[in-house]
Motif scaffolding. Structure first.
Motif, short mmCIF file in Angstrom:
data_model
loop_
_atom_site.label_atom_id
_atom_site.label_comp_id
_atom_site.label_asym_id
_atom_site.label_seq_id
_atom_site.Cartn_x
_atom_site.Cartn_y
_atom_site.Cartn_z
N ARG A 1 0.83 -1.20 0.00
CA ARG A 1 0.00 0.00 0.00
C ARG A 1 0.87 1.25 0.00
O ARG A 1 0.61 2.21 -0.75
CB ARG A 1 -0.91 0.00 1.23
N TRP B 1 1.23 4.07 -3.11
CA TRP B 1 0.54 5.35 -2.97
C TRP B 1 1.36 6.47 -2.34
O TRP B 1 1.04 7.64 -2.57
CB TRP B 1 -0.75 5.16 -2.15
N ASP C 1 -5.64 -1.58 -3.44
CA ASP C 1 -6.77 -0.88 -2.84
C ASP C 1 -6.24 -0.18 -1.60
O ASP C 1 -5.84 -0.83 -0.63
CB ASP C 1 -7.85 -1.88 -2.46
N TYR D 1 -7.57 1.17 0.84
CA TYR D 1 -8.37 1.07 2.06
C TYR D 1 -8.64 -0.37 2.48
O TYR D 1 -9.31 -0.61 3.48
CB TYR D 1 -9.70 1.82 1.87
N ARG D 2 -8.12 -1.32 1.74
CA ARG D 2 -8.36 -2.72 2.06
C ARG D 2 -7.51 -3.14 3.26
O ARG D 2 -6.32 -2.80 3.34
CB ARG D 2 -8.05 -3.61 0.86
N SER E 1 -12.54 -2.03 2.93
CA SER E 1 -12.22 -1.95 1.51
C SER E 1 -12.68 -0.61 0.98
O SER E 1 -13.54 0.06 1.58
CB SER E 1 -12.91 -3.07 0.71
N GLY E 2 -12.14 -0.21 -0.16
CA GLY E 2 -12.54 1.03 -0.78
C GLY E 2 -14.00 1.03 -1.19
O GLY E 2 -14.70 2.04 -1.05
N ALA E 3 -14.49 -0.09 -1.69
CA ALA E 3 -15.88 -0.16 -2.13
C ALA E 3 -16.84 0.00 -0.96
O ALA E 3 -17.84 0.73 -1.04
CB ALA E 3 -16.14 -1.49 -2.84
N ARG F 1 -16.71 3.64 0.28
CA ARG F 1 -17.42 4.53 -0.63
C ARG F 1 -18.93 4.40 -0.44
O ARG F 1 -19.65 5.40 -0.39
CB ARG F 1 -17.06 4.21 -2.08
N PRO G 1 -12.66 8.31 -2.01
CA PRO G 1 -13.66 7.27 -2.28
C PRO G 1 -14.98 7.82 -2.78
O PRO G 1 -15.76 7.10 -3.42
CB PRO G 1 -13.82 6.58 -0.91
#
Length: 504
Positions: A43, A47, A79, A81-82, A447-449, A452, A501
């Motif tokens: 990660r 990033w 990802d 945020y995972r 997770s990012g999903a 969000r 997100p």
């Protein structure tokens, strides 16, 4: 030629001497611990603004990092945020690496060797922490089986920081000391009481009578600190249970005791500065003022007393337990422990938590206070059925305060330390959004999903303003944790912007 010992092998050897029955489980946990630390490291590589990475190129099967010396490092799509470990290996010029310490060593970047050592300790300590958990420990806890005590909640945060590669590094702690002092191992820690003449001490707030001996104050000291820093032998006088931060312990039926611990855990050396002792009473009173302005959404644990003989190596802060703000049948739960309840798997529940925390955080930010609301400082009070009711915040030492915003709302800030004062909106938003959204909520979502989806449900219900607009439109600020460890001391917090997100 024999291979030099690693943190993994050294830990195994020490464990064989002090708790041999745990060695097989420790060995079995090592691959998962390597993947967990490598996931956190990947990660950062994907990033953070690391100066030796020239470009990042998404490809069909993942991500390629081009280093300035021409080498290529490839791995899966990242990802940011995972939290689940999903990186089992990466490839450096085609050579596979599953060991984060060996990868960091072979990257051969400035100050990388020191970080490689921390990563090795992080893997070994994480495997040890996981191995010591009861077999069959549930990842989801039914409300009827929720812990009753605050320390039992906090011991369930086994993996440490959700995004820091040194999530479990405890340099200077032997295996025996980790087992004796680590909250995830469930020990009772005997705090020593060091007598110091009262006239030699700086005291903030009221020091309790039961920690006095005539004209002397009895300062609680962690046994590790007594042995390794103070070089004294004290008698055990105060049994306590370690909390998530390791250096803060809960006295059953009494306060939480924050002790000095002069070793580096994750990113910081955990002493207690003289200035923080001096400011503790003013910050505690400020917290009560803020609670009255929060509309009942947020309470702050009070500092009962703090004392030091003007030394960061011998100091203690006594605080209320957050459970004081939970009613009958309710639980005050650190946000870092929520993932283990299974509650965040319900999208509506996660949206409700997101709505509650952002409403409280943005309300205080408009008032002029940016909380460092990460998963350790921020607790949520859950109803008997698990619904988020309100929040509790502890440890105001690292908040940021805007005198100009406070003045607009008629809130005094007398006695607050100068180092936490700033009118810079970027600094204020970094503090809140980086800790709350990029830290506590992201890790709870996993997770990012999921993050969000929770934000999309919660944000339309929040009052508009410039701070909310920044949250919706700008990159999400988070601390560049690995860059900070690769940067010489004295630079303070370093930041990066993660994909927002709310912008897909």
């Amino acid at each position: 030629m024999p291979r030099p010992p690693t943190a993994e092998t050294e830990t195994a050897e020490e464990l064989a001497a002090v708790r041999p029955a745990l060695v097989p489980r420790y060995t079995a946990e090592l691959p998962g611990a390597r993947a967990a630390v490598l996931t956190r490291l990947w990660r950062a590589l994907a990033w953070e603004p690391l100066p030796w990475i020239a470009a990042r190129e998404p490809v069909r099967d993942g991500l390629v990092l081009r280093m300035r010396d021409g080498r290529r490092l490839s791995g899966p799509a990242a990802d940011p945020y995972r939290t689940a470990a999903y990186v089992a290996r990466v490839r450096l010029d085609g050579v596979p690496y599953g060991d984060p310490a060996r990868l960091m060593t072979d990257l051969a970047v400035p100050r990388g060797i020191a970080l490689a050592g921390e990563l090795g300790h992080s893997v070994a300590s994480l495997a040890l922490s996981r191995a010591a958990q009861p077999e069959g420990t549930a990842t989801r806890i039914h409300p009827d089986e929720w812990p009753v005590t605050d320390w039992d909640w906090e011991r369930r945060v086994v993996d440490g920081h959700p995004y820091h590669p040194a999530c479990r590094a405890r340099p200077g702690f032997s295996v025996a000391e980790q087992l004796a002092y680590g909250p995830e191992h469930g020990p009772v820690v005997g705090l020593g009481l060091v007598p110091v003449p009262a006239e030699e001490c700086l005291v903030s707030g009221a020091w309790p009578d039961d920690l006095r001996d005539g004209g002397r104050l009895l300062l609680p000291v962690h046994p590790w600190q007594a042995a390794h820093v103070l070089k004294i032998q004290g008698e055990t006088a105060l049994p306590a249970r370690p909390l998530m931060s390791l250096r803060t312990l809960a006295v059953p039926g009494g306060p939480h005791v924050k002790t000095a611990l002069g070793t580096r855990l994750t990113s910081s050396v955990r002493d207690i500065s003289v200035s923080s002792v001096a400011a503790s009473a003013a910050l505690s009173a400020f917290g009560e003022t803020l609670a009255a302005r929060s509309g009942g959404l947020l309470r702050f644990t009070r500092t009962l007393g703090a004392a030091t003989p003007h030394s960061p190596d011998l100091a203690a802060v006594l605080r209320e337990s957050p459970s004081a703000y939970a009613g009958p049948g309710e639980r005050a739960v650190p946000v870092a422990a929520l993932a283990g309840t299974g509650l965040p798997s319900d999208p509506e529940w996660l949206a409700g938590l997101t709505r509650l925390t952002l409403t409280a955080g943005l309300r205080l930010l408009e008032l002029g206070v940016a909380l460092e609301a990460h998963g350790q400082n921020l607790l949520v009070v859950l109803s008997p059925s698990g619904e988020p009711q309100r929040l509790v915040y502890r440890d105001l030492a690292d908040i940021r305060v805007s005198p100009a915003r406070l003045a607009r709302h008629g809130v005094p800030h007398t006695g607050l330390p100068a180092r936490i004062l700033t009118d810079d909106p970027v600094a204020l938003r970094r503090k809140l959004f980086g800790s709350l959204v990029g830290g506590a909520l992201a890790a709870t979502a996993g997770s990012g999903a999921a993050l969000r989806a929770a934000l999309e449900r919660a944000v339309p219900d929040l009052p508009p303003g410039e701070d909310l607009a920044a949250l919706r439109e700008e990159p999400l600020p988070v601390k560049a944790l690995t860059l900070m460890r690769l940067t010489p001391d004295g630079r303070g917090d370093l930041w990066t912007g993660m994909p927002n997100p709310l912008r897909g």
